[in-house]
Scaffold this motif. Structure first.
Motif, PDB file in Angstrom:
ATOM      1  N   GLY A   7       0.842  -1.191   0.000  1.00 42.62           N
ATOM      2  CA  GLY A   7       0.000   0.000   0.000  1.00 42.62           C
ATOM      3  C   GLY A   7       0.874   1.236   0.000  1.00 42.62           C
ATOM      4  N   TYR A   8       0.365   2.307  -0.581  1.00 41.90           N
ATOM      5  CA  TYR A   8       1.109   3.572  -0.567  1.00 41.90           C
ATOM      6  C   TYR A   8       0.163   4.702  -0.175  1.00 41.90           C
ATOM      7  CZ  TYR A   8       3.743   7.669  -1.961  1.00 41.90           C
ATOM      8  OH  TYR A   8       4.383   8.894  -1.953  1.00 41.90           O
ATOM      9  N   ALA A   9       0.581   5.494   0.821  1.00 37.80           N
ATOM     10  CA  ALA A   9      -0.224   6.635   1.282  1.00 37.80           C
ATOM     11  C   ALA A   9       0.657   7.875   1.282  1.00 37.80           C
ATOM     12  CB  ALA A   9      -0.771   6.368   2.674  1.00 37.80           C
ATOM     13  N   ARG A  10       0.057   9.009   0.939  1.00 40.02           N
ATOM     14  CA  ARG A  10       0.822  10.263   0.900  1.00 40.02           C
ATOM     15  C   ARG A  10      -0.046  11.435   1.311  1.00 40.02           C
ATOM     16  NH1 ARG A  10       1.197  14.643  -2.154  1.00 40.02           N
ATOM     17  NH2 ARG A  10      -0.340  13.878  -3.663  1.00 40.02           N
ATOM     18  N   VAL A  11       0.554  12.349   2.087  1.00 40.96           N
ATOM     19  CA  VAL A  11      -0.038  13.667   2.319  1.00 40.96           C
ATOM     20  C   VAL A  11       1.032  14.687   1.947  1.00 40.96           C
ATOM     21  CG1 VAL A  11      -1.715  13.041   4.087  1.00 40.96           C
ATOM     22  CG2 VAL A  11       0.628  13.545   4.762  1.00 40.96           C
ATOM     23  N   SER A  12       0.594  15.932   1.740  1.00 40.62           N
ATOM     24  CA  SER A  12       1.507  16.939   1.192  1.00 40.62           C
ATOM     25  C   SER A  12       2.450  17.564   2.210  1.00 40.62           C
ATOM     26  CB  SER A  12       0.700  18.053   0.513  1.00 40.62           C
ATOM     27  OG  SER A  12      -0.028  17.517  -0.567  1.00 40.62           O
ATOM     28  N   LYS A  26      -5.475  -0.734   5.004  1.00 36.36           N
ATOM     29  CA  LYS A  26      -5.340  -1.918   5.858  1.00 36.36           C
ATOM     30  C   LYS A  26      -6.445  -2.950   5.634  1.00 36.36           C
ATOM     31  CE  LYS A  26      -2.554  -0.436   9.806  1.00 36.36           C
ATOM     32  NZ  LYS A  26      -2.547  -0.103  11.256  1.00 36.36           N
ATOM     33  N   LYS A  27      -7.499  -2.557   4.944  1.00 32.42           N
ATOM     34  CA  LYS A  27      -8.563  -3.514   4.604  1.00 32.42           C
ATOM     35  C   LYS A  27      -8.072  -4.518   3.557  1.00 32.42           C
ATOM     36  CE  LYS A  27     -12.266  -0.150   5.480  1.00 32.42           C
ATOM     37  NZ  LYS A  27     -13.362   0.647   4.859  1.00 32.42           N
ATOM     38  N   TYR A  28      -6.974  -4.162   2.867  1.00 28.47           N
ATOM     39  CA  TYR A  28      -6.455  -5.000   1.779  1.00 28.47           C
ATOM     40  C   TYR A  28      -4.987  -5.388   1.949  1.00 28.47           C
ATOM     41  CZ  TYR A  28     -10.586  -2.851  -0.313  1.00 28.47           C
ATOM     42  OH  TYR A  28     -11.864  -2.410  -0.536  1.00 28.47           O
ATOM     43  N   VAL A  29      -4.243  -4.593   2.743  1.00 30.56           N
ATOM     44  CA  VAL A  29      -2.788  -4.751   2.826  1.00 30.56           C
ATOM     45  C   VAL A  29      -2.351  -4.850   4.291  1.00 30.56           C
ATOM     46  CG1 VAL A  29      -0.576  -3.705   2.197  1.00 30.56           C
ATOM     47  CG2 VAL A  29      -2.579  -3.314   0.754  1.00 30.56           C
ATOM     48  N   PRO A  30      -1.425  -5.769   4.621  1.00 37.38           N
ATOM     49  CA  PRO A  30      -0.891  -5.803   5.994  1.00 37.38           C
ATOM     50  C   PRO A  30      -0.206  -4.477   6.334  1.00 37.38           C
ATOM     51  CG  PRO A  30      -0.232  -7.757   4.742  1.00 37.38           C
ATOM     52  CD  PRO A  30      -0.851  -6.811   3.765  1.00 37.38           C
ATOM     53  N   GLY A  31      -0.372  -4.026   7.572  1.00 42.24           N
ATOM     54  CA  GLY A  31       0.173  -2.730   7.983  1.00 42.24           C
ATOM     55  C   GLY A  31       1.652  -2.567   7.701  1.00 42.24           C
ATOM     56  N   ASP A  32       2.437  -3.664   7.839  1.00 45.03           N
ATOM     57  CA  ASP A  32       3.885  -3.602   7.624  1.00 45.03           C
ATOM     58  C   ASP A  32       4.248  -3.367   6.164  1.00 45.03           C
ATOM     59  OD1 ASP A  32       4.212  -4.050  10.299  1.00 45.03           O
ATOM     60  OD2 ASP A  32       4.730  -6.172  10.094  1.00 45.03           O
ATOM     61  N   PHE A  33       3.287  -3.532   5.279  1.00 47.04           N
ATOM     62  CA  PHE A  33       3.559  -3.384   3.853  1.00 47.04           C
ATOM     63  C   PHE A  33       2.980  -2.079   3.290  1.00 47.04           C
ATOM     64  CE2 PHE A  33       4.595  -7.733   4.479  1.00 47.04           C
ATOM     65  CZ  PHE A  33       5.477  -8.081   3.458  1.00 47.04           C
ATOM     66  N   ARG A  59       7.885  -6.097  -7.245  1.00 48.03           N
ATOM     67  CA  ARG A  59       8.438  -6.962  -8.295  1.00 48.03           C
ATOM     68  C   ARG A  59       7.281  -7.539  -9.119  1.00 48.03           C
ATOM     69  NH1 ARG A  59      10.340 -11.115  -3.718  1.00 48.03           N
ATOM     70  NH2 ARG A  59       8.422 -12.353  -3.535  1.00 48.03           N
ATOM     71  N   TYR A  60       7.634  -8.215 -10.189  1.00 45.31           N
ATOM     72  CA  TYR A  60       6.639  -8.749 -11.128  1.00 45.31           C
ATOM     73  C   TYR A  60       5.578  -9.569 -10.386  1.00 45.31           C
ATOM     74  CZ  TYR A  60       4.720 -10.652 -15.428  1.00 45.31           C
ATOM     75  OH  TYR A  60       3.872 -10.977 -16.449  1.00 45.31           O
ATOM     76  N   GLY A  61       4.309  -9.247 -10.671  1.00 49.39           N
ATOM     77  CA  GLY A  61       3.200  -9.983 -10.070  1.00 49.39           C
ATOM     78  C   GLY A  61       2.647  -9.354  -8.806  1.00 49.39           C
ATOM     79  N   ASP A  62       3.343  -8.354  -8.268  1.00 53.50           N
ATOM     80  CA  ASP A  62       2.877  -7.690  -7.047  1.00 53.50           C
ATOM     81  C   ASP A  62       1.700  -6.759  -7.336  1.00 53.50           C
ATOM     82  OD1 ASP A  62       4.742  -8.956  -5.521  1.00 53.50           O
ATOM     83  OD2 ASP A  62       6.118  -7.269  -5.377  1.00 53.50           O
ATOM     84  N   ILE A  63       1.007  -6.378  -6.256  1.00 52.19           N
ATOM     85  CA  ILE A  63      -0.139  -5.460  -6.367  1.00 52.19           C
ATOM     86  C   ILE A  63       0.129  -4.252  -5.473  1.00 52.19           C
ATOM     87  CG2 ILE A  63      -2.631  -5.175  -6.025  1.00 52.19           C
ATOM     88  CD1 ILE A  63      -2.863  -8.256  -6.226  1.00 52.19           C
ATOM     89  N   LEU A  64      -0.082  -3.063  -6.005  1.00 48.79           N
ATOM     90  CA  LEU A  64       0.064  -1.828  -5.228  1.00 48.79           C
ATOM     91  C   LEU A  64      -1.304  -1.186  -5.064  1.00 48.79           C
ATOM     92  CD1 LEU A  64       1.802   0.346  -3.825  1.00 48.79           C
ATOM     93  CD2 LEU A  64       2.002   1.473  -6.056  1.00 48.79           C
ATOM     94  N   TYR A  65      -1.694  -0.926  -3.814  1.00 50.13           N
ATOM     95  CA  TYR A  65      -2.961  -0.259  -3.512  1.00 50.13           C
ATOM     96  C   TYR A  65      -2.699   1.200  -3.129  1.00 50.13           C
ATOM     97  CZ  TYR A  65      -5.324  -4.840  -3.083  1.00 50.13           C
ATOM     98  OH  TYR A  65      -5.853  -6.075  -3.322  1.00 50.13           O
ATOM     99  N   VAL A  66      -3.502   2.089  -3.690  1.00 47.50           N
ATOM    100  CA  VAL A  66      -3.495   3.495  -3.268  1.00 47.50           C
ATOM    101  C   VAL A  66      -4.941   3.933  -3.070  1.00 47.50           C
ATOM    102  CG1 VAL A  66      -1.318   4.121  -4.384  1.00 47.50           C
ATOM    103  CG2 VAL A  66      -3.462   4.386  -5.654  1.00 47.50           C
ATOM    104  N   LYS A  67      -5.151   4.930  -2.197  1.00 52.22           N
ATOM    105  CA  LYS A  67      -6.528   5.389  -1.938  1.00 52.22           C
ATOM    106  C   LYS A  67      -7.091   6.111  -3.157  1.00 52.22           C
ATOM    107  CE  LYS A  67     -10.148   6.433   0.665  1.00 52.22           C
ATOM    108  NZ  LYS A  67     -11.007   6.959  -0.374  1.00 52.22           N
ATOM    109  N   SER A  68      -6.297   7.002  -3.740  1.00 49.93           N
ATOM    110  CA  SER A  68      -6.750   7.730  -4.931  1.00 49.93           C
ATOM    111  C   SER A  68      -5.552   7.968  -5.843  1.00 49.93           C
ATOM    112  CB  SER A  68      -7.411   9.061  -4.545  1.00 49.93           C
ATOM    113  OG  SER A  68      -6.513   9.869  -3.830  1.00 49.93           O
ATOM    114  N   LEU A  69      -5.838   8.229  -7.098  1.00 47.56           N
ATOM    115  CA  LEU A  69      -4.791   8.361  -8.109  1.00 47.56           C
ATOM    116  C   LEU A  69      -3.835   9.512  -7.812  1.00 47.56           C
ATOM    117  CD1 LEU A  69      -4.030   6.910 -10.736  1.00 47.56           C
ATOM    118  CD2 LEU A  69      -5.327   8.650 -11.971  1.00 47.56           C
TER     119      LEU A  69
END
Length: 201
Positions: A7-12, A26-33, A59-69
């Protein structure tokens, strides 16, 4: 090899809170990731995000979750470049605010999701970039308005104390030390030398 989920989260800025994004991720990704950044979306030069794209990250085959684009970037060109990088490296991007990215389709029919997502991403990335331009324009207009009202922006200017002339001359002539001059005028070291620099030709 089983897909890993990141997962990736960002604020300015440091003053903003990441909790809401992390809660959703966290509904989709373990907190440590879940990787985070507190940095502007104007470019991709962010330690957290760059670590995701590094040797120990996605790496190949991984999934990245973000809240918004716009958590990736607010720049349309950069968003499109990142989407291309994900595709070329076999990484699936799932945007929680973009439900079509979460749809599962039979093998061989990925083109359906790609077609719908490309249209939506084009629209959303254009909106994100326009929002960034609007923010910058409002900031610029605010600064100009403040200047017209005679407001001083930035750090307040340091004023010369009433006894500046006499203390300055005594210090320059060696009658008192710089520390004594600062004490008499109740000035901090940085303020004292700043005034000296402005005062001397």
């Amino acid at each position: 090899m089983e897909s890993r989920k990141f997962g990736y989260a960002r604020v300015s800025s440091n003053g903003q809170n990441l909790d809401r994004q992390i809660f959703e991720l966290k509904k989709y990704v373990p907190g440590d990731f879940i990787v985070t950044d507190k940095a502007s979306g104007k470019d991709l030069n962010r330690p957290g995000y760059q670590s995701l794209k590094g040797a120990l990250g996605l790496r190949y085959g991984d999934i990245l979750y973000v809240k918004s684009l716009d958590r990736l970037s607010r720049n349309k060109k950069q968003i499109n470049e990142e989407l291309r990088w994900f595709k070329e490296n076999g990484i699936r991007l799932i945007v929680l605010d973009l439900p079509t990215t979460m749809i599962e389709v039979p093998e061989g029919q990925d083109w359906i999701i790609d077609m719908v997502n490309n249209i939506l991403i084009e629209v959303l990335s254009s909106i994100a970039e326009e929002e960034r331009r609007t923010i910058k324009r409002r900031q610029r207009e605010g600064i100009e308005a403040a200047k017209l009202k005679g407001k001083h922006l930035g750090r307040p200017a340091v004023k010369y104390p009433d006894q500046w002339q006499s203390c300055y001359m005594k210090w320059k002539q060696g009658e008192i030390t710089a520390k004594e001059a600062m004490t008499q005028m109740q000035l901090k070291r940085t303020s004292f030398y700043k005034l000296v620099k402005e005062y001397e030709p």
